[in-house]
Scaffold this active site. Structure first.
Site, PDB file in Angstrom:
ATOM      1  N   ASP A  69      15.062   0.558 -11.551  1.00 34.13           N
ATOM      2  CA  ASP A  69      13.870  -0.039 -10.949  1.00 34.13           C
ATOM      3  C   ASP A  69      12.598   0.679 -11.390  1.00 34.13           C
ATOM      4  OD1 ASP A  69      14.635   2.240  -9.533  1.00 34.13           O
ATOM      5  OD2 ASP A  69      15.189   1.129  -7.738  1.00 34.13           O
ATOM      6  N   ASN A 129      18.440   2.312   4.746  1.00 34.70           N
ATOM      7  CA  ASN A 129      18.693   0.944   5.217  1.00 34.70           C
ATOM      8  C   ASN A 129      19.805   0.258   4.405  1.00 34.70           C
ATOM      9  OD1 ASN A 129      17.468   0.469   2.782  1.00 34.70           O
ATOM     10  ND2 ASN A 129      15.751  -0.730   3.577  1.00 34.70           N
ATOM     11  N   HIS A 152      19.923   0.007   1.078  1.00 35.70           N
ATOM     12  CA  HIS A 152      19.534  -0.625  -0.188  1.00 35.70           C
ATOM     13  C   HIS A 152      20.163   0.091  -1.386  1.00 35.70           C
ATOM     14  CE1 HIS A 152      15.507   1.853  -0.625  1.00 35.70           C
ATOM     15  NE2 HIS A 152      16.462   2.442  -1.295  1.00 35.70           N
ATOM     16  N   GLU A 175      16.606  -4.653  -1.047  1.00 38.86           N
ATOM     17  CA  GLU A 175      16.457  -4.386   0.375  1.00 38.86           C
ATOM     18  C   GLU A 175      17.360  -5.335   1.167  1.00 38.86           C
ATOM     19  OE1 GLU A 175      14.945  -1.765   0.934  1.00 38.86           O
ATOM     20  OE2 GLU A 175      12.860  -1.694   0.305  1.00 38.86           O
TER      21      GLU A 175
HETATM   22  C1  F6R Z   1      16.117   4.740  -7.088  1.00 34.61           C
HETATM   23  C2  F6R Z   1      16.693   3.712  -6.265  1.00 34.61           C
HETATM   24  C3  F6R Z   1      16.896   3.847  -4.786  1.00 34.61           C
HETATM   25  C4  F6R Z   1      17.322   5.242  -4.351  1.00 34.61           C
HETATM   26  C5  F6R Z   1      17.423   5.302  -2.837  1.00 34.61           C
HETATM   27  C6  F6R Z   1      17.781   6.692  -2.350  1.00 34.61           C
HETATM   28  O1  F6R Z   1      16.075   4.334  -8.433  1.00 34.61           O
HETATM   29  O2  F6R Z   1      16.982   2.703  -6.791  1.00 34.61           O
HETATM   30  O3  F6R Z   1      17.863   2.924  -4.373  1.00 34.61           O
HETATM   31  O4  F6R Z   1      18.530   5.572  -4.937  1.00 34.61           O
HETATM   32  O5  F6R Z   1      16.231   4.906  -2.249  1.00 34.61           O
HETATM   33  O6  F6R Z   1      16.716   7.551  -2.620  1.00 34.61           O
HETATM   34  P1  F6R Z   1      16.861   9.114  -2.420  1.00 34.61           P
HETATM   35  O7  F6R Z   1      17.869   9.570  -3.387  1.00 34.61           O
HETATM   36  O8  F6R Z   1      15.494   9.657  -2.730  1.00 34.61           O
HETATM   37  O9  F6R Z   1      17.270   9.330  -1.002  1.00 34.61           O
END
Ligand code: F6R
Length: 240
Positions: free
Chosen positions: A67, A136, A138, A143
């Protein structure tokens, strides 16, 4: 799903890096799907150490990131392009032309999605996809929603994601939109490795492992993948 629980985040990172090293050493031109955020940083650190120790080379490796934020210059200090260069790419022998990102500033996100899907297909698809998980549930920036998505698309970030990520932007408001690989693109990876550490992920992990597959908890779709490895530390596994 193959669930593995580790005593510490350090042990988890050792195992996650080892899985990537094995994948690359079996296939020098492996296609890696990569994630940003805090979770993969220790794994990337170990991949850099392994490269410096001559245990792995990224010379022919190709990467596709999950992303990218919209409305942020590519080289902004908070772009995921910058993140990946700082945390991994600048420290190993990967070729810049083999590094792929969604362009969060593309004028036409649908055309950009098509370009990304075609680029992935052209190299034979992703061999191993690394994922973190949002509090959440995702994955990527998919989301909680009413339906699972397929190809990459433009997403409006939820307040939960903004609350988790605003800290990186300090006083500047963070982007409200991102381009993300869709659930379909993620599920097409031949192997998936999801990593989660810390108590804040425990609820999402417990939901994912309950067996119910629902777009309200996007990571639950991994129950339908034939080769998904889930690596957790004790805190993330505390209520499963
Ligand atoms: C990042 C991504 C997100 C993260 C998720 C967890 O490229 O796609 O799905 O993996 O938000 O983030 P952290 O590791 O910062 O808790």
């Amino acid at each position: 799903m193959d669930v593995r629980i580790f005593n510490s985040a350090d042990e988890l990172a050792d195992a996650a890096a080892q899985l990537f090293i094995e994948t690359i050493n079996q296939k020098n031109d492996a296609v890696l799907g990569l994630a940003t955020g805090a979770s993969p940083v220790p794994t990337y650190k170990r991949l850099i150490e392994a490269y410096k120790a001559g245990k792995v080379s990224f010379k022919d490796v190709k990467t596709f990131n999950l992303d990218e934020y919209c409305d942020l210059p590519k080289n902004d200090r908070n772009s995921y392009y910058t993140f990946m260069h700082e945390q991994l790419f600048d420290h190993v022998d990967i070729k810049e032309e083999n590094v792929n990102f969604l362009d969060g500033n593309a004028a036409d996100w649908q055309a950009e999605s098509k370009r990304y899907s075609e680029a992935m297909a052209k190299v034979g698809g992703i061999d191993i996809q690394l994922l973190g998980i949002g509090t959440n549930g995702h994955i990527g920036f998919n989301e909680p929603a009413d339906e699972f998505t397929d190809e990459s698309f433009k997403v409006t970030l939820t307040q939960s994601t903004i609350d988790s990520n605003q800290k990186y932007f300090g006083d500047t408001p963070m982007p409200r939109y991102a381009l993300t690989m869709g659930i379909g693109s993620i599920m097409r990876a031949k192997k998936i490795l999801l990593i989660a550490t810390g108590e804040s992920k425990a609820k999402a992990i417990a939901g994912m492992l309950s067996g119910e597959v629902t777009p309200r908890l996007p990571a639950s779709v991994l129950n339908n993948h034939a080769d998904a490895v889930i690596m957790l530390d004790k805190a993330a596994a505390s209520i499963i």
